[in-house]
Design a protein around this motif. Structure first.
Motif, PDB file in Angstrom:
ATOM      1  N   ASN A  70      35.297  41.131  44.478  1.00 55.36           N
ATOM      2  CA  ASN A  70      34.904  40.801  45.843  1.00 55.36           C
ATOM      3  C   ASN A  70      33.980  41.873  46.354  1.00 55.36           C
ATOM      4  N   PHE A  71      32.908  41.447  46.921  1.00 54.50           N
ATOM      5  CA  PHE A  71      31.973  42.443  47.421  1.00 54.50           C
ATOM      6  C   PHE A  71      31.746  42.274  48.897  1.00 54.50           C
ATOM      7  N   PRO A  72      32.032  43.315  49.657  1.00 60.23           N
ATOM      8  CA  PRO A  72      31.772  43.224  51.089  1.00 60.23           C
ATOM      9  C   PRO A  72      30.291  43.037  51.328  1.00 60.23           C
ATOM     10  N   LYS A  73      30.029  42.420  52.428  1.00 64.97           N
ATOM     11  CA  LYS A  73      28.650  42.084  52.759  1.00 64.97           C
ATOM     12  C   LYS A  73      27.805  43.320  53.051  1.00 64.97           C
ATOM     13  N   GLY A  74      26.568  43.237  52.612  1.00 63.33           N
ATOM     14  CA  GLY A  74      25.593  44.250  52.992  1.00 63.33           C
ATOM     15  C   GLY A  74      25.906  45.655  52.518  1.00 63.33           C
ATOM     16  N   LEU A  75      26.547  45.766  51.349  1.00 60.92           N
ATOM     17  CA  LEU A  75      26.999  47.087  50.944  1.00 60.92           C
ATOM     18  C   LEU A  75      25.881  47.981  50.463  1.00 60.92           C
ATOM     19  N   ALA A 120      25.603  39.392  46.202  1.00 58.19           N
ATOM     20  CA  ALA A 120      25.544  39.923  47.565  1.00 58.19           C
ATOM     21  C   ALA A 120      24.205  39.625  48.243  1.00 58.19           C
ATOM     22  N   GLN A 121      23.122  39.695  47.481  1.00 57.69           N
ATOM     23  CA  GLN A 121      21.790  39.463  48.057  1.00 57.69           C
ATOM     24  C   GLN A 121      21.607  38.017  48.504  1.00 57.69           C
ATOM     25  N   ILE A 122      22.101  37.071  47.697  1.00 64.49           N
ATOM     26  CA  ILE A 122      21.991  35.655  48.071  1.00 64.49           C
ATOM     27  C   ILE A 122      22.780  35.409  49.357  1.00 64.49           C
ATOM     28  N   ALA A 123      24.002  35.947  49.407  1.00 64.84           N
ATOM     29  CA  ALA A 123      24.844  35.739  50.595  1.00 64.84           C
ATOM     30  C   ALA A 123      24.191  36.355  51.830  1.00 64.84           C
ATOM     31  N   GLU A 124      23.677  37.539  51.686  1.00 70.32           N
ATOM     32  CA  GLU A 124      23.100  38.210  52.851  1.00 70.32           C
ATOM     33  C   GLU A 124      21.835  37.504  53.345  1.00 70.32           C
ATOM     34  N   VAL A 158      26.640  39.540  24.650  1.00 70.23           N
ATOM     35  CA  VAL A 158      26.758  38.608  23.530  1.00 70.23           C
ATOM     36  C   VAL A 158      26.025  39.150  22.299  1.00 70.23           C
ATOM     37  N   MET A 159      24.829  39.717  22.551  1.00 72.91           N
ATOM     38  CA  MET A 159      23.940  40.042  21.435  1.00 72.91           C
ATOM     39  C   MET A 159      24.050  41.463  20.926  1.00 72.91           C
ATOM     40  N   ARG A 160      24.675  42.317  21.702  1.00 72.24           N
ATOM     41  CA  ARG A 160      24.784  43.700  21.249  1.00 72.24           C
ATOM     42  C   ARG A 160      26.147  44.239  21.689  1.00 72.24           C
ATOM     43  N   GLY A 161      26.442  45.445  21.261  1.00 70.54           N
ATOM     44  CA  GLY A 161      27.675  46.100  21.695  1.00 70.54           C
ATOM     45  C   GLY A 161      28.919  45.282  21.392  1.00 70.54           C
ATOM     46  N   VAL A 162      29.618  44.900  22.460  1.00 69.59           N
ATOM     47  CA  VAL A 162      30.926  44.273  22.284  1.00 69.59           C
ATOM     48  C   VAL A 162      30.889  42.874  21.682  1.00 69.59           C
ATOM     49  N   GLN A 163      29.722  42.182  21.734  1.00 73.29           N
ATOM     50  CA  GLN A 163      29.551  40.891  21.089  1.00 73.29           C
ATOM     51  C   GLN A 163      30.631  39.868  21.413  1.00 73.29           C
ATOM     52  N   LYS A 164      30.760  39.567  22.679  1.00 76.12           N
ATOM     53  CA  LYS A 164      31.745  38.563  23.052  1.00 76.12           C
ATOM     54  C   LYS A 164      31.042  37.273  23.438  1.00 76.12           C
ATOM     55  N   LEU A 165      31.109  36.305  22.549  1.00 69.43           N
ATOM     56  CA  LEU A 165      30.483  35.016  22.820  1.00 69.43           C
ATOM     57  C   LEU A 165      31.391  34.205  23.738  1.00 69.43           C
ATOM     58  N   GLY A 166      30.787  33.635  24.762  1.00 71.33           N
ATOM     59  CA  GLY A 166      31.564  32.751  25.636  1.00 71.33           C
ATOM     60  C   GLY A 166      32.351  33.451  26.723  1.00 71.33           C
ATOM     61  N   SER A 167      32.192  34.752  26.876  1.00 71.95           N
ATOM     62  CA  SER A 167      32.902  35.412  27.974  1.00 71.95           C
ATOM     63  C   SER A 167      32.062  35.301  29.238  1.00 71.95           C
ATOM     64  N   THR A 168      32.705  34.944  30.310  1.00 68.83           N
ATOM     65  CA  THR A 168      32.009  34.703  31.570  1.00 68.83           C
ATOM     66  C   THR A 168      32.443  35.718  32.608  1.00 68.83           C
ATOM     67  N   THR A 169      31.500  36.171  33.384  1.00 67.04           N
ATOM     68  CA  THR A 169      31.824  37.073  34.483  1.00 67.04           C
ATOM     69  C   THR A 169      31.720  36.307  35.789  1.00 67.04           C
ATOM     70  N   LEU A 170      32.721  36.450  36.629  1.00 63.76           N
ATOM     71  CA  LEU A 170      32.717  35.790  37.931  1.00 63.76           C
ATOM     72  C   LEU A 170      32.584  36.839  39.027  1.00 63.76           C
ATOM     73  N   THR A 171      31.713  36.562  39.972  1.00 64.04           N
ATOM     74  CA  THR A 171      31.600  37.451  41.134  1.00 64.04           C
ATOM     75  C   THR A 171      31.550  36.585  42.385  1.00 64.04           C
ATOM     76  N   SER A 172      32.028  37.121  43.478  1.00 65.59           N
ATOM     77  CA  SER A 172      31.970  36.352  44.723  1.00 65.59           C
ATOM     78  C   SER A 172      31.752  37.260  45.918  1.00 65.59           C
ATOM     79  N   THR A 173      31.105  36.695  46.919  1.00 64.52           N
ATOM     80  CA  THR A 173      30.925  37.392  48.191  1.00 64.52           C
ATOM     81  C   THR A 173      31.264  36.411  49.307  1.00 64.52           C
ATOM     82  N   PHE A 174      31.999  36.861  50.293  1.00 64.30           N
ATOM     83  CA  PHE A 174      32.337  36.023  51.441  1.00 64.30           C
ATOM     84  C   PHE A 174      31.935  36.740  52.719  1.00 64.30           C
TER      85      PHE A 174
END
Ligand SMILES: [Zn+2]
Length: 213
Positions: free
Chosen positions: A7-12, A148-152, A175-191
């Motif tokens: 969760n990201f507070p607005k305008g941080l 955060a930028q889209i929300a603001e 996916v392509m380097r380092g940890v190589q995790k295919l199919g892992s998704t990151t979720l972020t939200s701002t309210f």
């Protein structure tokens, strides 16, 4: 599938506009020369037939992939909005596809944005919402800053009662380097606004997002 909810507070921090300090723009020839250096860096021969035009093509492609620097959210969203009388319920636009590039490796981020807002007498054209996602996507980003930028941008121009932005994305650098995790998704939200102060509004946004039938 890994999911990280943040969760990201607005305008941080970066906010919307004006965080890109003007730097002297190199010439196209300089950009092409830089691509040629990178080709040699990976062990290629920039002189070989197939690569002759690559520096020019890459320099040109970059202008398109990163065209978000030349525009502002204010221009896109404008000052005129559609007035609606009576409709003050949640507006949700989900599954807006986008691409961006991570600012750490300049490697693609591919994902979907879901944007909701609670109108305060006026609404945005749906295509404008997608264009705002595009505007910030076509810059070097972190997913957190993009969210955060889209929300603001929507919050400050439309001035609704609240904005909710959720982004789910796959980072090619993971996916392509380092940890190589295919199919892992990151979720972020701002309210912002009522999505932040009234838990039931946030819950409604989440359930409308999940309810696919
Ligand atoms: Zn990265």
């Amino acid at each position: 599938m890994d999911a990280i909810i943040k969760n990201f507070p607005k305008g941080l921090d970066e906010g919307a506009e004006g965080d890109n300090v003007a730097v002297e723009k190199p010439t196209e020839a300089e950009a092409m020369a830089a691509v040629e250096v990178l080709l040699r860096w990976i062990g290629e021969n920039p002189e070989r037939e197939g690569l002759r035009d690559t520096p020019a093509r890459v320099a040109k492609a970059y202008l398109e992939l990163f065209s978000g620097y030349g525009q502002s959210a204010k221009e896109i969203l404008g000052r005129t909005f559609e007035e609606v009388s009576g409709y003050d319920e949640l507006v949700l636009v989900r599954d807006i596809p986008f691409f961006s590039h991570c600012e750490h490796h300049m490697v693609p981020i591919l994902g979907k944005a879901h944007i909701g807002y609670l109108p305060d007498g006026r609404v945005l054209g749906l295509s404008k919402i997608a264009r705002v996602v595009d505007l910030f996507g076509r810059r070097l980003q972190t997913q957190e800053a993009l969210t955060a930028q889209i929300a603001e941008a929507i919050d400050t121009t439309l001035k609704p009662r609240g904005v909710a932005v959720m982004i789910e994305a796959e980072h090619m650098c993971m996916v392509m380097r380092g940890v190589q995790k295919l199919g892992s998704t990151t979720l972020t939200s701002t309210f912002t606004g009522q999505f932040k102060t009234e838990p039931q509004e946030q819950a409604r946004f989440m359930s409308m997002l999940r309810n696919r039938d």
